[in-house]
Design an enzyme around this catalytic site. Structure first.
Site, PDB file in Angstrom:
ATOM      1  N   SER A  21       0.841  -1.216   0.000  1.00 21.32           N
ATOM      2  CA  SER A  21       0.000   0.000   0.000  1.00 21.32           C
ATOM      3  C   SER A  21       0.867   1.254   0.000  1.00 21.32           C
ATOM      4  O   SER A  21       0.596   2.214  -0.732  1.00 21.32           O
ATOM      5  CB  SER A  21      -0.885   0.033   1.251  1.00 21.32           C
ATOM      6  N   ARG A  25       1.472   4.349  -3.001  1.00 17.18           N
ATOM      7  CA  ARG A  25       1.270   5.773  -2.676  1.00 17.18           C
ATOM      8  C   ARG A  25       2.545   6.588  -2.878  1.00 17.18           C
ATOM      9  O   ARG A  25       2.480   7.762  -3.270  1.00 17.18           O
ATOM     10  CB  ARG A  25       0.757   5.898  -1.239  1.00 17.18           C
ATOM     11  N   ARG A 120     -14.299  -6.598 -10.441  1.00 17.29           N
ATOM     12  CA  ARG A 120     -14.381  -6.030  -9.087  1.00 17.29           C
ATOM     13  C   ARG A 120     -15.172  -4.716  -9.084  1.00 17.29           C
ATOM     14  O   ARG A 120     -15.179  -3.987 -10.070  1.00 17.29           O
ATOM     15  CB  ARG A 120     -12.974  -5.872  -8.505  1.00 17.29           C
ATOM     16  N   SER A 165     -13.451   1.646   3.151  1.00 13.21           N
ATOM     17  CA  SER A 165     -12.470   1.341   2.111  1.00 13.21           C
ATOM     18  C   SER A 165     -11.423   2.439   2.004  1.00 13.21           C
ATOM     19  O   SER A 165     -11.734   3.591   1.706  1.00 13.21           O
ATOM     20  CB  SER A 165     -13.165   1.169   0.754  1.00 13.21           C
ATOM     21  N   GLN A 167      -9.186   2.513  -0.251  1.00 12.27           N
ATOM     22  CA  GLN A 167      -8.991   2.845  -1.662  1.00 12.27           C
ATOM     23  C   GLN A 167      -9.964   3.925  -2.096  1.00 12.27           C
ATOM     24  O   GLN A 167      -9.604   4.841  -2.837  1.00 12.27           O
ATOM     25  CB  GLN A 167      -9.136   1.583  -2.515  1.00 12.27           C
ATOM     26  N   ASP A 313      -6.889  -7.773   5.196  1.00 12.83           N
ATOM     27  CA  ASP A 313      -6.120  -8.641   4.298  1.00 12.83           C
ATOM     28  C   ASP A 313      -5.554  -9.870   5.013  1.00 12.83           C
ATOM     29  O   ASP A 313      -5.039 -10.787   4.370  1.00 12.83           O
ATOM     30  CB  ASP A 313      -4.973  -7.844   3.651  1.00 12.83           C
ATOM     31  N   ARG A 344     -12.884 -14.320  -0.901  1.00 13.90           N
ATOM     32  CA  ARG A 344     -11.967 -14.960   0.052  1.00 13.90           C
ATOM     33  C   ARG A 344     -12.687 -15.763   1.140  1.00 13.90           C
ATOM     34  O   ARG A 344     -12.081 -16.648   1.753  1.00 13.90           O
ATOM     35  CB  ARG A 344     -11.042 -13.906   0.679  1.00 13.90           C
ATOM     36  N   ARG A 386      -3.054 -13.981  -1.550  1.00 16.61           N
ATOM     37  CA  ARG A 386      -3.186 -14.218  -0.104  1.00 16.61           C
ATOM     38  C   ARG A 386      -3.799 -15.597   0.199  1.00 16.61           C
ATOM     39  O   ARG A 386      -3.507 -16.198   1.220  1.00 16.61           O
ATOM     40  CB  ARG A 386      -3.987 -13.094   0.559  1.00 16.61           C
TER      41      ARG A 386
HETATM   42  C1  S3P Z   1      -5.666  -1.179   0.234  1.00 11.00           C
HETATM   43  C2  S3P Z   1      -6.841  -1.109   0.946  1.00 11.00           C
HETATM   44  C3  S3P Z   1      -7.623  -2.281   1.348  1.00 11.00           C
HETATM   45  C4  S3P Z   1      -6.847  -3.585   1.179  1.00 11.00           C
HETATM   46  C5  S3P Z   1      -6.071  -3.627  -0.096  1.00 11.00           C
HETATM   47  C6  S3P Z   1      -5.109  -2.469  -0.197  1.00 11.00           C
HETATM   48  C7  S3P Z   1      -4.953   0.074  -0.068  1.00 11.00           C
HETATM   49  O1  S3P Z   1      -8.793  -2.334   0.576  1.00 11.00           O
HETATM   50  O2  S3P Z   1      -7.710  -4.688   1.261  1.00 11.00           O
HETATM   51  O3  S3P Z   1      -5.340  -4.837  -0.166  1.00 11.00           O
HETATM   52  O4  S3P Z   1      -3.767   0.027  -0.399  1.00 11.00           O
HETATM   53  O5  S3P Z   1      -5.592   1.133   0.043  1.00 11.00           O
HETATM   54  P1  S3P Z   1     -10.036  -1.365   0.872  1.00 11.00           P
HETATM   55  O6  S3P Z   1     -10.034  -0.273  -0.100  1.00 11.00           O
HETATM   56  O7  S3P Z   1     -11.214  -2.251   0.709  1.00 11.00           O
HETATM   57  O8  S3P Z   1      -9.871  -0.799   2.245  1.00 11.00           O
END
Ligand code: S3P
Length: 426
Positions: A21, A25, A120, A165, A167, A313, A344, A386
């Site tokens: 992550s 970024r 997705r 989330s 993301q 995760d 999952r 995973r």
């Molecule tokens: C991530 C956020 C998580 C995580 C993913 C990476 C990120 O998802 O499950 O593997 O880097 O922002 P969410 O957006 O559902 O929180």
């Protein structure tokens, strides 16, 4: 990949791959900055390489030398229109975060991905980015490919995250750099805060007030040097392996222990795990530490509510802990797991059942009655990194030889996973 039951224990000291992550970024913020950003210890896994390639397609020079990346930032408005659709591969983080940047550009782009990513959910970013005035469309309104067109009307919004989330939160934060006025994001459940920390590190003032994140439309930010810590989500597989396999004693160095990511430490301790975190320090706004883990017997526990976002995760590998702990482990409030690289919940229930685990599927989790030992089997990762790693660790505790189908998916986040296991086991 064939994995046999292990009786010797995992012994030794190791590092784990850098945080996925934070690596994504760092590339995004480096590209958006003016001047050079040096990212030390970057993760060069498939997902992160996809983010690097997308920015290269938009004219950003990113040189990789060993484990360092040198990014020549072009500033928020310095990107070039890519000649082809931007391929995010398996990486939803790439697609969702990049969308936040692309709604602010004066050229059109298309975002695509692999089979998993093309299925997705994307309405979760289409909706807030459209509310901000972004011109973004998906197939049937909700799936990739995403078509993003220019607009000059981006404005700040007040947005209550309907699903927890990071993301989605990050896509909105990045779009707010291009918007007029102030953006306020209200989150009622904790999600990882790496974007907030990184934007602040790069000088973009973000204010956090309780559960509100407030960002004023972007000033320019300048290139930085930063170090990426080890990924706690990768370390989790080794933590669990060392806890489960008798005679184990390992040290994992330089692991990120951001409080929005450290739920696994809490769960391991509650289940009776012997784990210590020491040498704690802060590196470019991210807390990191070293860990010592020893084998210990485990008891079941209930994992629900707010902690879910702090270990989302890690739930596949936590299911393996539950399968071998004494008594009952219940995982609830985790429906989001169904929308990851694969479903999952379904994958772990099906595959652990094949191994003789007593496990029942819930709509938002699972109920597991621990058994003493698992049985080897032919196991499917469903192409999900995973799931492949969680089943590989389960196989270390299963009588016989297990086969993991699709084990090469570990390259998404942990390219030397099997080498590290071999090293600790030998
Ligand atoms: C991530 C956020 C998580 C995580 C993913 C990476 C990120 O998802 O499950 O593997 O880097 O922002 P969410 O957006 O559902 O929180």
């Amino acid at each position: 990949m064939i994995i046999e039951k292990c009786s010797n224990g995992l012994i030794g000291e190791t590092n784990v791959p850098s945080d996925k992550s934070i690596s994504h970024r760092a590339i995004i913020c480096g590209a958006l900055s003016q001047g050079e950003t040096i990212v030390k210890n970057i993760l060069l896994s498939k997902d992160v390489l996809n983010t690097i390639n997308c920015f290269r397609q938009m004219g950003v020079s990113i040189k990789v030398d060993g484990s360092n990346a040198y990014i020549q930032g072009v500033g928020k408005y310095g990107f070039k229109k890519p000649k082809v659709a931007l391929d995010c591969g398996n990486s939803a983080t790439t697609m969702r975060l990049l969308s936040g940047v692309l709604v602010g550009q004066d050229f059109s782009t298309t975002l695509i991905g692999d089979n998993s990513l093309m299925n997705r959910p994307m309405e979760r970013i289409i909706s807030p980015l459209s509310e901000m005035g972004g011109n973004i469309e998906g197939k049937e309104g909700k799936y990739p490919p995403l078509e993003i067109k220019p607009t000059n009307k981006l404005k700040g919004i007040e947005y209550k995250l309907p699903i927890a989330s990071a993301q989605v939160k990050s896509a909105i934060l990045l779009a707010s750099l291009y918007s007029s006025g102030k953006t306020i994001i209200i989150e009622n459940k904790i999600t990882r805060d790496h974007t907030e920390r990184m934007l602040n590190y790069f000088g973009e003032g973000i204010l956090i007030k309780g559960n509100e994140i407030i960002i004023n439309n972007g000033q320019k930010f300048v290139g930085k040097e930063l170090y990426i810590p080890g990924d706690i989500s990768s370390a989790a597989f080794l933590m669990v392996a060392a806890t489960l396999v008798e005679n184990s004693h390992i040290i994992i160095k330089n692991v990120g222990i951001n409080p929005t990511r450290d739920g696994i430490l809490e769960v391991l301790k509650e289940m009776g795990g012997e784990i210590k975190v020491f040498n704690k320090r802060l590196v470019n706004n991210e807390p990191i530490g070293d860990m010592e883990i020893k084998h210990s017997p485990l008891k079941g526990c209930v994992i629900e509510g707010d902690i879910i976002g702090r270990l989302i995760d890690e739930l596949p590998i936590i299911a393996v802990l539950g399968a071998l702990a004494e008594g009952k482990t219940i995982i609830k409030d985790a429906e989001e797991l169904r929308y990851k690289e694969t479903d999952r919940i379904k994958a772990m229930v099906l595959e652990l059942k094949k191994m003789g685990a007593e496990i029942e599927e819930l709509s938002d989790g699972m109920i597991i009655n621990g058994v003493k030992e698992l049985e080897a089997g032919e196991l499917n990762s469903y192409g999900d990194h995973r799931i492949a790693m969680a089943l590989s660790i389960a196989a270390l505790k299963a009588d016989g030889k297990s086969i993991i189908k699709g084990h090469e998916s570990v390259n998404i986040s942990y390219p030397n996973f099997y080498e590290t296991l071999d090293y600790l086991l030998s």
